[in-house]
Write a protein that holds these residues in place. Structure first.
Motif, PDB file in Angstrom:
ATOM      1  N   TRP A  80      17.823  -3.157   7.209  1.00 20.10           N
ATOM      2  CA  TRP A  80      16.936  -3.563   6.192  1.00 20.10           C
ATOM      3  C   TRP A  80      17.015  -5.066   5.891  1.00 20.10           C
ATOM      4  O   TRP A  80      15.990  -5.598   5.348  1.00 20.10           O
ATOM      5  N   ASN A  81      18.304  -5.529   5.811  1.00 25.14           N
ATOM      6  CA  ASN A  81      18.623  -6.718   5.638  1.00 25.14           C
ATOM      7  C   ASN A  81      17.921  -7.703   6.659  1.00 25.14           C
ATOM      8  O   ASN A  81      17.241  -8.795   6.315  1.00 25.14           O
ATOM      9  N   LEU A  82      18.174  -7.141   8.017  1.00 26.03           N
ATOM     10  CA  LEU A  82      17.559  -8.030   8.913  1.00 26.03           C
ATOM     11  C   LEU A  82      15.776  -8.161   8.664  1.00 26.03           C
ATOM     12  O   LEU A  82      15.166  -9.048   8.964  1.00 26.03           O
ATOM     13  N   LEU A  83      15.370  -7.003   8.500  1.00 26.06           N
ATOM     14  CA  LEU A  83      13.859  -6.978   8.073  1.00 26.06           C
ATOM     15  C   LEU A  83      13.572  -7.930   7.246  1.00 26.06           C
ATOM     16  O   LEU A  83      12.507  -8.571   7.348  1.00 26.06           O
ATOM     17  N   HIS A  84      14.011  -7.822   6.098  1.00 21.19           N
ATOM     18  CA  HIS A  84      13.712  -8.815   4.844  1.00 21.19           C
ATOM     19  C   HIS A  84      13.944 -10.282   5.365  1.00 21.19           C
ATOM     20  O   HIS A  84      12.852 -11.164   5.044  1.00 21.19           O
ATOM     21  N   VAL A 308       5.986  -7.942   9.207  1.00 21.46           N
ATOM     22  CA  VAL A 308       6.967  -8.106  10.044  1.00 21.46           C
ATOM     23  C   VAL A 308       7.420  -6.627  10.456  1.00 21.46           C
ATOM     24  O   VAL A 308       7.592  -5.795   9.209  1.00 21.46           O
ATOM     25  N   ARG A 309       7.633  -6.133  11.443  1.00 18.00           N
ATOM     26  CA  ARG A 309       7.907  -4.651  11.611  1.00 18.00           C
ATOM     27  C   ARG A 309       9.317  -4.602  12.654  1.00 18.00           C
ATOM     28  O   ARG A 309       9.085  -5.470  13.459  1.00 18.00           O
ATOM     29  N   GLY A 317      10.369   0.347  10.447  1.00 21.74           N
ATOM     30  CA  GLY A 317      10.272  -0.008   9.260  1.00 21.74           C
ATOM     31  C   GLY A 317       9.539  -1.356   9.224  1.00 21.74           C
ATOM     32  O   GLY A 317       9.437  -1.955  10.287  1.00 21.74           O
ATOM     33  N   ALA A 318       8.847  -1.764   8.045  1.00 22.22           N
ATOM     34  CA  ALA A 318       8.072  -3.049   7.933  1.00 22.22           C
ATOM     35  C   ALA A 318       8.157  -3.732   6.491  1.00 22.22           C
ATOM     36  O   ALA A 318       8.209  -3.042   5.525  1.00 22.22           O
ATOM     37  N   PHE A 319       7.838  -4.686   6.445  1.00 23.39           N
ATOM     38  CA  PHE A 319       7.676  -5.611   5.276  1.00 23.39           C
ATOM     39  C   PHE A 319       6.578  -6.285   5.224  1.00 23.39           C
ATOM     40  O   PHE A 319       6.114  -7.166   6.248  1.00 23.39           O
TER      41      PHE A 319
END
Lengths: 374, 134
Positions: A80-84, A308-309, A317-319
């Protein structure tokens, strides 16, 4: 007398609450309607772990949000760090250093492996195989030791993967230690692959999700791969440096709980393959963009919006982030993969199973109440 | 390999345990671990950046007590460990290296007030103040 016996044999309807204070379910409840031993219908009852991250993020600058983004899912914080970080990088138009990209992939894959190990552990406890749970948490600690060495924290990396790169370089001798731990993990995979009779007896043919239903209900990640669809964001829309590595997407066609369990095992092997390739190709150089080297309490993000997914270990997961030109995101929407797995898919799969199989079905979906409620 | 797990379990009877007996021995904590803060009041220039960057708003800049105000006229960091998530952003942002996260992890307490760290003053200053007041 015979009437009474007949009515007892038919079973009686009653409501059973699985969770939210159940040791097997986490902070999440399922209201089951039971007839005898059989589940007639199930209604998910989420909301016990809501912490309001989407709103909190609107009042913080990206580096502070990176710290918060860990807690979206405790068991795979680095993903989740990476996604953010990717969402903010794309908004700011930063091209991060090569070494940082490789380190990001390495730690994200390690995080995926430990998340899958936990999955094995909780699935074991869901079917009453306690040894598996203890094995899993024992082997997971080797990876946590690595995280302690690399990020400074065992479970929470607190924004190790931050906008612009990563917060610190790999310490001396990290490569060898990672390889040693990977050997241990291979040992763990051997244990998982022992064709345990408990797993076979309890999971084979349980909660079959056909491909049609998987697509209709919005399953992603390991769940849909176990139903026969070859899809993975790492291959379909490669981010970071995944396009440079050689790995496969495991697919099975049975769609039952046992297939999902086997997909998890296979994915760990592929992750090990990716990490070994990344360590081999790891370039030298800086690990964070020059402008973002020091955390800044103020700063501007250019106007814009971004979606971003990523493939986190539980699915996609996506932001979705909108910036209005100030330093903080105007809106931040998070798509957790567990949301669709825990509400439509779980409710659908629980219909018709026995009470004793409820935890097994629940954990075979690899779900996490934390990223459902956010 | 139908009963492979059983042979594996039998093997485990003779292998070393994975855990250590905690109070008597412990797994060493890695360098760079983020534990309790060490705050050096003499290095602090009271810029307040740590209070601004803190995502949990743990750090508050407070004035020194009356007795020390002559030597320490500015505002200093009060750290509430109960709210802290140990992200080490304060350590990274500090221009003078006044805040450092140590390896101390034994922070459990029954008293909530103990977890608030007030800026501590060097022993010499304390003895000076004591002498002047008498």
């Amino acid at each position: 007398m015979i009437d009474q016996m007949e009515s007892a044999a038919k079973g009686s309807d009653f409501d059973l609450y699985f969770g939210p204070a159940h040791s097997g379910s986490g902070n999440f409840g399922v209201k089951l309607k039971i007839n005898g031993e059989q589940v007639v219908s199930a209604v998910s009852d989420p909301g016990y772990l809501h912490r309001g991250f989407e709103k909190l993020m609107e009042y913080r600058v990206p580096i502070q949000n990176a710290v918060i983004s860990d807690r979206l899912c405790v068991l795979e914080a680095l993903n989740w760090n990476l996604l953010h970080a990717e969402a903010v990088d794309e908004l700011m138009g930063i091209d991060i250093p090569e070494r940082a990209k490789y380190i990001r992939v390495i730690v994200a894959e390690l995080s995926r492996i430990q998340s899958h190990i936990i999955w094995f552990g909780v699935l074991s406890i869901g079917i009453g195989f306690d040894t598996g749970f203890k094995l899993a948490f024992g082997y997971r600690d080797y990876i946590l030791d690595l995280f302690e060495m690399i990020t400074g924290g065992r479970v929470y990396p607190t924004g190790y993967i931050c906008p612009g790169g990563v917060r610190r370089d790999l310490p001396d001798g990290a490569e060898e230690k990672i390889l040693q731990v990977l050997d241990k993990i291979e040992e763990m995979i051997d244990l998982e692959e022992l064709e345990n009779p408990v797993f076979k007896a309890r999971l084979k043919g349980l909660a079959v999700l056909t491909l049609y239903d998987a697509i209709r209900l919005g399953a992603t990640g390991p769940v849909i791969r176990a139903s026969g669809m070859k899809t993975d964001v790492r291959k379909d829309e490669p981010y970071e440096v995944y396009d440079r590595f050689d790995f496969e997407i495991p697919v099975r066609y049975e769609g039952d709980a046992y297939a999902r369990f086997l997909i998890g095992v296979e994915e760990m092997k592929q992750s090990i393959k990716i990490i070994k390739q990344a360590l081999r190709d790891l370039p030298d150089g800086p690990v964070i963009d020059k402008k973002l080297k020091k955390p800044r309490p103020k700063g501007k993000i250019p106007k814009g919006e971004v979606y971003v997914r990523n493939e986190v270990s539980r699915g996609e997961g996506a932001f979705y982030m909108i910036s209005d030109g100030s330093g903080m995101p105007y809106r931040c929407k998070i798509r957790g993969p567990s949301f669709l797995h825990m509400i439509p898919v779980l409710e659908y799969l629980l219909k018709g199973v026995q009470i004793a199989d409820v935890p097994a079905v629940y954990w075979s979906l690899n779900i996490c109440p934390a990223d459902l409620d956010r | 390999m139908e009963w492979g797990i059983v042979s594996r379990l039998a093997k485990n009877l003779f292998s070393k345990p994975m855990t250590v007996r905690f109070p008597f021995e412990a797994i060493p904590i890695a360098e760079g671990y983020r534990g309790e803060h060490h705050y050096d009041i003499d290095k602090c220039i009271s810029c307040g950046l740590c209070a601004k960057i803190c995502p949990n708003r743990v750090i508050e800049m407070i004035e020194a007590p009356e007795a020390y105000r002559e030597k320490y006229p500015k505002k200093y960091a009060k750290i509430d460990l109960g709210k802290c998530c140990f992200c080490a952003l304060c350590q990274d942002i500090c221009p003078k290296g006044a805040i450092k996260l140590t390896k101390n992890v034994f922070l459990g307490t029954f008293d909530r007030m103990v977890s608030i760290k007030y800026p501590s003053f060097p022993e010499e200053v304390k003895s000076d103040v004591a002498q002047n007041s008498t």
